[in-house]
Design an enzyme around this catalytic site. Structure first.
Site, PDB file in Angstrom:
ATOM      1  N   CYS A   2       0.846  -1.180   0.000  1.00  0.00           N
ATOM      2  CA  CYS A   2       0.000   0.000   0.000  1.00  0.00           C
ATOM      3  C   CYS A   2       0.885   1.234   0.000  1.00  0.00           C
ATOM      4  O   CYS A   2       1.940   1.258   0.620  1.00  0.00           O
ATOM      5  CB  CYS A   2      -0.946   0.103   1.200  1.00  0.00           C
ATOM      6  N   ARG A  27       3.680  -0.170  -4.939  1.00  0.00           N
ATOM      7  CA  ARG A  27       3.441  -0.692  -3.601  1.00  0.00           C
ATOM      8  C   ARG A  27       2.115  -1.444  -3.500  1.00  0.00           C
ATOM      9  O   ARG A  27       1.795  -2.015  -2.454  1.00  0.00           O
ATOM     10  CB  ARG A  27       3.443   0.449  -2.580  1.00  0.00           C
ATOM     11  N   TRP A  74      -2.864  -2.615  -1.632  1.00  0.00           N
ATOM     12  CA  TRP A  74      -2.600  -4.044  -1.841  1.00  0.00           C
ATOM     13  C   TRP A  74      -3.424  -4.737  -0.762  1.00  0.00           C
ATOM     14  O   TRP A  74      -3.134  -4.615   0.430  1.00  0.00           O
ATOM     15  CB  TRP A  74      -1.114  -4.352  -1.681  1.00  0.00           C
ATOM     16  N   ASN A 100      -1.300   2.296   5.786  1.00  0.00           N
ATOM     17  CA  ASN A 100      -0.499   1.224   5.194  1.00  0.00           C
ATOM     18  C   ASN A 100       0.011   0.367   6.355  1.00  0.00           C
ATOM     19  O   ASN A 100       0.677   0.874   7.245  1.00  0.00           O
ATOM     20  CB  ASN A 100       0.682   1.843   4.423  1.00  0.00           C
ATOM     21  N   GLY A 101      -0.333  -0.927   6.318  1.00  0.00           N
ATOM     22  CA  GLY A 101       0.120  -1.811   7.394  1.00  0.00           C
ATOM     23  C   GLY A 101      -0.979  -2.779   7.782  1.00  0.00           C
ATOM     24  O   GLY A 101      -1.905  -3.008   6.999  1.00  0.00           O
ATOM     25  N   GLU A 488      16.052 -18.464  -9.011  1.00  0.00           N
ATOM     26  CA  GLU A 488      15.731 -17.069  -9.347  1.00  0.00           C
ATOM     27  C   GLU A 488      15.114 -16.976 -10.747  1.00  0.00           C
ATOM     28  O   GLU A 488      14.159 -16.233 -10.967  1.00  0.00           O
ATOM     29  CB  GLU A 488      17.007 -16.219  -9.223  1.00  0.00           C
ATOM     30  N   LYS A 492      11.415 -15.473 -11.498  1.00  0.00           N
ATOM     31  CA  LYS A 492      11.169 -14.358 -12.428  1.00  0.00           C
ATOM     32  C   LYS A 492      10.068 -14.730 -13.414  1.00  0.00           C
ATOM     33  O   LYS A 492       9.184 -13.938 -13.688  1.00  0.00           O
ATOM     34  CB  LYS A 492      12.433 -13.978 -13.224  1.00  0.00           C
ATOM     35  N   GLU A 495       6.504 -14.972 -11.675  1.00  0.00           N
ATOM     36  CA  GLU A 495       5.855 -13.772 -11.165  1.00  0.00           C
ATOM     37  C   GLU A 495       5.396 -12.813 -12.249  1.00  0.00           C
ATOM     38  O   GLU A 495       4.429 -12.095 -12.049  1.00  0.00           O
ATOM     39  CB  GLU A 495       6.705 -13.063 -10.098  1.00  0.00           C
ATOM     40  N   HIS A 511      15.205 -37.401  -8.653  1.00  0.00           N
ATOM     41  CA  HIS A 511      14.498 -37.855  -7.451  1.00  0.00           C
ATOM     42  C   HIS A 511      13.043 -37.391  -7.446  1.00  0.00           C
ATOM     43  O   HIS A 511      12.433 -37.305  -6.379  1.00  0.00           O
ATOM     44  CB  HIS A 511      15.235 -37.353  -6.205  1.00  0.00           C
ATOM     45  N   LYS A 610       5.751  -4.292  -4.577  1.00  0.00           N
ATOM     46  CA  LYS A 610       7.208  -4.220  -4.490  1.00  0.00           C
ATOM     47  C   LYS A 610       7.701  -4.376  -3.060  1.00  0.00           C
ATOM     48  O   LYS A 610       8.715  -4.981  -2.802  1.00  0.00           O
ATOM     49  CB  LYS A 610       7.642  -2.862  -5.052  1.00  0.00           C
TER      50      LYS A 610
HETATM   51  C1  F6R Z   1      10.902 -11.030  -6.609  1.00  0.00           C
HETATM   52  C2  F6R Z   1      10.858 -10.029  -5.564  1.00  0.00           C
HETATM   53  C3  F6R Z   1      10.510 -10.460  -4.195  1.00  0.00           C
HETATM   54  C4  F6R Z   1      11.416  -9.732  -3.182  1.00  0.00           C
HETATM   55  C5  F6R Z   1      10.980 -10.062  -1.748  1.00  0.00           C
HETATM   56  C6  F6R Z   1      11.918  -9.445  -0.735  1.00  0.00           C
HETATM   57  O1  F6R Z   1      11.236 -10.475  -7.829  1.00  0.00           O
HETATM   58  O2  F6R Z   1      11.093  -8.879  -5.803  1.00  0.00           O
HETATM   59  O3  F6R Z   1      10.602 -11.838  -4.048  1.00  0.00           O
HETATM   60  O4  F6R Z   1      12.730 -10.139  -3.395  1.00  0.00           O
HETATM   61  O5  F6R Z   1       9.687  -9.592  -1.543  1.00  0.00           O
HETATM   62  O6  F6R Z   1      11.950  -8.060  -0.855  1.00  0.00           O
HETATM   63  P1  F6R Z   1      13.123  -7.210  -0.262  1.00  0.00           P
HETATM   64  O7  F6R Z   1      14.382  -7.586  -0.945  1.00  0.00           O
HETATM   65  O8  F6R Z   1      12.723  -5.792  -0.521  1.00  0.00           O
HETATM   66  O9  F6R Z   1      13.184  -7.527   1.206  1.00  0.00           O
END
Ligand code: F6R
Length: 615
Positions: A2, A27, A74, A100-101, A488, A492, A495, A511, A610
């Site tokens: 948020c 956000r 969010w 926000n929270g 990773e 990517k 998501e 396995h 984010k």
């Molecule tokens: C994936 C992504 C998330 C963040 C995770 C941790 O692309 O961005 O998996 O890596 O939410 O976020 P931070 O690094 O901000 O603690």
């Protein structure tokens, strides 16, 4: 998650809020809303969906007023719809709040309020909070600020809030615990936002509220900063922000994610700047140097993070064990904090976070500190909650990352981890002089090699994406230090393109996951020369025997794997320890291209945000 925004001053608030909300959309983007205040009244508009939906809905209205608050959501409590969207209004229609929270004890408070005749329209915890403030204000005949303060002392959870009283539009009360809140200050005006980007066009003078602080903003008056717990008056320390506005524009790129992928040669150079002094054979990291003995005597290190930062942590485990010979445990922050981890006084805990605001990582940090650990942070966002709360740390200096899918922050985190492992390895005499010097040289060549990686096989990646953008599943395999890169790559793809993808250590495939392989299954396999190359060739043969399709990441000049694979993507030769910095690049591009061809909104994937400031 948020984003919150607010303005109090002499300008029209609406354009500031609506443009600011666009900048805070990373956000959360389930719904948005604004309230603009005028003499004894306000206009409130909300809309499900992204900020442009809200803008479309109200574009023909004349919205006037020089005080306003806004929110982009969010969803946590209640589905994303107009009713659950913020701002929320109290029962008497007097108080208007954005938040926000998460209010963890909202249910118990709601029951008390219901018994006292309050009613609720939405399913949100925020509507409970605004009514609690009203209840306390009316019952005790208090000023808004005192009612807010007393109410917040009853709250369990996290918040950054802004609240306005309809009959006093000349005042906004804000407060923070756990969720971020920046306050921009100009002569005769205040700007409130979850991060300072929305107000940078107007002012660079700002303060970040600390946990447990609230502020009363009044038109044409000085900032009044206080402690929530006891109303103690504080002296604000206003700083000039050092943010370059160019960094938060897309420029020629269609999406921030693509821009951020292509920025990596520069961001890695920025991470190394002033730290890797190849000519003198020196690595300078203040946070390590001033705590040299702690690192020399460390018996073990625990690294805690979430998501992509957790993948970087796994690479850190490999690097620290290999180069500094210290046993390392990597933990998901959300698991660490709920299982009474064995952390003793002076144990080292490293926390890694791009945003520096991730709620689980922040709580894990606090838990480690209460157990007496020495906590070292690796963060990207300067001045973020995690950065402020660690004992020492190193910023990644990757610049603002706006695309929800993390890319440049990941390579910057790995770069810091390489520096850390080399520096600590040298302190502990765990690495030979020649290997240390060689790896420093190699590290210095990374920006150029990443640059080359971005260009070598752009066309092959586009071609592969065209062929496979419609499949339902992908498998990603890697070994050793490239196993986390496989994780990773899969993350990517999931998501941003919503294709199911799994990362596995290549040898572990037999396995279980091998059962999934048939002629429809693309398998991305990292097959660089120095990492168990012969074994990986064996794994490729096993996949081919089951008709799986191989997309191999190989070194330039590779012959053997290239002959077996259906598609190859080349990366420059580099030491195994540094290889994730180049092998991840084509995986980022592949995910981007596939999502792009599928027509997805790459920067704002569904259900994500984010900055995950809820647990
Ligand atoms: C994936 C992504 C998330 C963040 C995770 C941790 O692309 O961005 O998996 O890596 O939410 O976020 P931070 O690094 O901000 O603690």
């Amino acid at each position: 998650m948020c984003g919150i925004i607010g303005y109090l001053g002499y300008r029209e608030a609406y354009p500031i809020l609506i443009n600011g909300l666009k900048k805070l959309e990373y956000r959360g983007y389930d719904s948005s809303g604004i309230a603009i205040f005028y003499e004894n009244g306000y206009s409130l508009y909300k809309s499900k969906g992204k900020v442009h939906e809200l803008k479309k809905k109200i574009s023909s209205y004349k919205i006037k007023g020089t005080t306003g608050i806004g929110h982009t959501r969010w969803a946590t409590h209640g589905i994303p719809d107009d009713i659950n969207a913020h701002p929320h209004v109290s029962n008497s229609n007097e108080l208007i709040l954005i938040h926000n929270g998460i209010i963890e004890n909202y249910h118990a408070i709601k029951i008390i309020l219901l018994k006292n005749g309050f009613t609720f329209k939405s399913k949100t915890d925020t509507e409970v909070l605004v009514n609690l403030i009203e209840y306390i204000q009316k019952k005790n005949k208090l000023s808004l600020e005192e009612a807010v303060r007393i109410s917040l002392n009853e709250i369990v959870g996290a918040y950054s809030i802004a609240i306005v009283e309809k009959s006093h539009p000349e005042r906004i009360v804000i407060a923070k615990l756990g969720s971020p809140l920046a306050l921009g200050i100009n002569e005769r005006e205040f700007f409130i936002a979850s991060d300072p980007i929305p107000f940078l066009d107007y002012t660079k003078n700002a303060i970040y509220l600390k946990d447990g602080e609230m502020a009363i903003l009044r038109k044409d008056q000085e900032l009044d900063l206080r402690k929530i717990v006891d109303n103690h008056k504080l002296s604000p320390i206003i700083k000039e922000l050092q943010i370059n506005l160019k960094e938060i524009e897309k420029g020629e790129y269609k999406y921030f994610m693509l821009k951020e992928i292509y920025e990596q040669p520069k961001t890695i150079l920025d991470t190394l700047r002033g730290r890797l002094l190849i000519k003198n054979g020196l690595i300078c990291i203040n946070g390590i140097e001033s705590n040299k003995d702690i690192f020399i005597n460390a018996k073990s290190i625990t690294i805690v993070a979430c998501g992509t930062s957790w993948h970087a942590s796994l690479i850190g485990e490999y690097l620290l064990e290999e180069l500094a010979r210290i046993p390392v445990e990597v933990e998901y922050a959300s698991e660490f904090r709920y299982r009474n981890p064995i952390i003793e006084k002076k144990d080292i805990v490293i926390v890694i976070s791009q945003s520096g605001e991730t709620a689980d990582t922040l709580s894990a940090l606090n838990l480690a500190k209460t157990k007496g650990a020495f906590v070292f942070g690796i963060c990207n966002v300067v001045g973020s909650s995690i950065a402020r709360n660690v004992d020492a740390g190193a910023y990644t200096h990757a610049g603002p990352e706006i695309g929800v899918a993390s890319t440049k922050a990941f390579t910057a985190q790995i770069t810091v981890l390489v520096l850390l492992a080399l520096k600590i390895g040298k302190y502990r005499l765990a690495i030979t002089e020649s290997r240390y010097n060689y790896l420093c040289q190699e590290l210095g060549s990374i920006p150029e090699k990443v640059n080359r990686t971005l260009k070598i096989d752009e066309e092959s990646i586009k071609k592969i994406s065209k062929v496979y953008h419609n499949v339902n599943n992908f498998l990603y395999l890697g070994r050793g230090i490239n196993f986390p890169v496989a994780l990773e790559g899969a993350l990517k793809l999931k998501e941003i393109s919503y294709i199911h993808a799994e990362g596995y250590p290549a040898a572990e495939m037999k396995h279980g996951p091998i059962a999934l392989i048939d002629e429809n299954m693309p398998v991305v396999i990292i097959a660089t020369k120095k990492g168990c190359y012969e074994k990986i060739i064996g794994n490729i043969q096993e996949i081919k025997a089951r008709k799986g399709k191989i997309i191999a990441i190989v070194n330039e000049g590779d012959i053997q794997v290239s002959m077996l694979a259906d598609y190859v993507i080349k990366v420059p030769n580099i030491s195994e320890e540094l290889s994730p910095l180049v092998t991840v690049i084509p995986l980022q591009l592949l995910a981007y291209q596939i999502a792009f061809i599928r027509g997805e909104n790459v920067d704002q994937p569904r259900n994500l945000a984010k900055s995950v400031t809820v647990e």
